[in-house]
Design an enzyme around this catalytic site. Structure first.
Site, PDB file in Angstrom:
ATOM      1  N   PRO A   2       0.886  -1.104  -0.055  1.00  0.00           N
ATOM      2  CG  PRO A   2      -0.745  -1.760   1.829  1.00  0.00           C
ATOM      3  CD  PRO A   2       0.745  -1.898   1.244  1.00  0.00           C
ATOM      4  CD  GLU A   3       3.269   2.858  -4.047  1.00  0.00           C
ATOM      5  OE1 GLU A   3       3.434   4.039  -4.698  1.00  0.00           O
ATOM      6  OE2 GLU A   3       3.628   1.928  -4.747  1.00  0.00           O
ATOM      7  CE  LYS A  57       5.037   4.080   0.807  1.00  0.00           C
ATOM      8  NZ  LYS A  57       6.122   3.361   0.347  1.00  0.00           N
ATOM      9  CG  HIS A  91      -3.808 -14.419   7.077  1.00  0.00           C
ATOM     10  ND1 HIS A  91      -2.411 -14.961   7.476  1.00  0.00           N
ATOM     11  CD2 HIS A  91      -4.231 -14.947   6.093  1.00  0.00           C
ATOM     12  CE1 HIS A  91      -2.347 -15.898   6.525  1.00  0.00           C
ATOM     13  NE2 HIS A  91      -3.379 -16.089   5.548  1.00  0.00           N
ATOM     14  NE  ARG A 111       4.839 -11.053   1.569  1.00  0.00           N
ATOM     15  CZ  ARG A 111       5.677 -10.658   0.517  1.00  0.00           C
ATOM     16  NH1 ARG A 111       4.966  -9.811  -0.263  1.00  0.00           N
ATOM     17  NH2 ARG A 111       6.710 -10.655   0.553  1.00  0.00           N
ATOM     18  NE  ARG A 157      18.715  13.324   0.083  1.00  0.00           N
ATOM     19  CZ  ARG A 157      18.626  12.460   1.215  1.00  0.00           C
ATOM     20  NH1 ARG A 157      19.036  11.187   1.165  1.00  0.00           N
ATOM     21  NH2 ARG A 157      17.910  12.871   1.935  1.00  0.00           N
ATOM     22  NE  ARG A 267      11.693  -0.683  -3.477  1.00  0.00           N
ATOM     23  CZ  ARG A 267      10.840  -0.180  -2.661  1.00  0.00           C
ATOM     24  NH1 ARG A 267       9.724  -0.300  -2.905  1.00  0.00           N
ATOM     25  NH2 ARG A 267      10.897   0.147  -1.432  1.00  0.00           N
TER      26      ARG A 267
END
Ligand SMILES: [Zn+2]
Length: 300
Positions: A2-3, A57, A91, A111, A157, A267
């Site tokens: 989820p973002e 998040k 779960h 998870r 950066r 990724r």
């Protein structure tokens, strides 16, 4: 995973139910769910939930005791508001029950990378933030989000643009899906070094990321791996609108070239090799920047 749009969808669902609820019972069903080993989640029993907030998040329920229950969905976490009578699935990791309510909060996480914890709220210029979220930069949905500051932090950066987009200390909330989408809309290759990208393009990139995430929010988010659902168990349906993410081998909707997938920063990255020109590797790429299937940079 989820973002921002998915977590905001969950927050909007929770805010309809949680404020003014008094916590009557907290049941921990898996030891990994309580991230803060110093304070048990059960300490929140008796507190009243005031509101539900989010940064990037991270979600938190502010309590009438000056602290908060903070939650992160991790890879597969779900926060459900459901009837007490509904069977508890294997779960479910934690349950919060409320005084005088027939519904309860369930934290489901297949998870177990997600978590809940109790944390102190710290006063900051942009409001009260849980201590564990102080390092998280403002996200583009935040009313205090400053585009120019975000552009400056990005341009400081010395790294590849996609890596920086995923860095939650620069801009929070953007994960793999919306990074790939924003880069596609901005025609920027994920591996381009930030110093090669003009500030005007960085500004457009952040605007595109915001636009993509807003559009996704309107459709309840992206349920790409079927694990993300809202508080009522409904999937989002933004995945039908995705232009690059998960579209490997499909034609780019702008130019028709096959979308490619590479592994970058551990990724998957998806991009159009024609619209999003690769940096300084022109020798590896054929005419029009289209690489060979068998090259090192091809999909895995
Ligand atoms: Zn294209």
């Amino acid at each position: 995973m989820p973002e921002l749009p998915e977590v905001e969808t969950v927050r909007r669902g929770l805010v309809k139910f949680l404020p003014k609820s008094k916590i009557a019972e907290i049941q921990i069903l898996h030891p990994r769910v309580n991230r803060n080993s110093e304070q048990s989640l059960e300490n929140a029993v008796g507190a009243k939930i005031e509101n539900v907030y989010r940064r990037g998040k991270y979600l938190w329920f502010s309590l009438d005791r000056g602290n908060a229950i903070v939650g992160h969905l991790g890879m597969s976490g779900q926060m459900l508001i459901t009837s007490k009578k509904k069977t508890v699935s294997p779960h479910v990791r934690a349950i919060i029950r409320f005084a005088g309510s027939s519904a309860e909060f369930r934290f489901v996480d297949q998870r177990t990378f997600g978590w809940l914890s109790i944390d102190e709220l710290i006063d900051t210029p942009s409001g009260e933030i849980p201590e564990c979220c102080l390092h998280v930069a403002q996200d583009p949905f935040d009313s205090n989000f400053n585009l120019e500051e975000a552009v400056r932090r990005l341009s400081d950066r010395k790294t590849e643009i996609k890596r920086a987009l995923l860095n939650q200390k620069i801009i929070s909330g953007i994960g793999n899906i919306y990074a790939d989408e924003a880069l596609w809309f901005s025609r920027i290759h994920p591996e381009r070094k930030i110093e090669s990208i003009p500030q005007s393009e960085l500004r457009t990139l952040i605007r595109n990321a915001t636009k993509v995430m807003n559009n996704s929010l309107k459709r309840g988010g992206t349920s790409f791996d079927d694990l993300y659902i809202d508080v009522n168990g409904e999937s989002g349906y933004y995945e039908i609108s995705l232009k690059a993410y998960g579209r490997e081998g499909e034609p780019c909707s702008r130019c028709g070239t096959s979308i490619r997938r590479i592994t970058f920063a551990n990724r998957a990255s998806h991009f159009c090799p024609l619209c999003q020109q690769a940096p300084r590797t022109k020798s590896k790429l054929g005419k029009n920047g289209v690489g060979n299937r068998g090259s090192k940079r091809s999909s895995r």
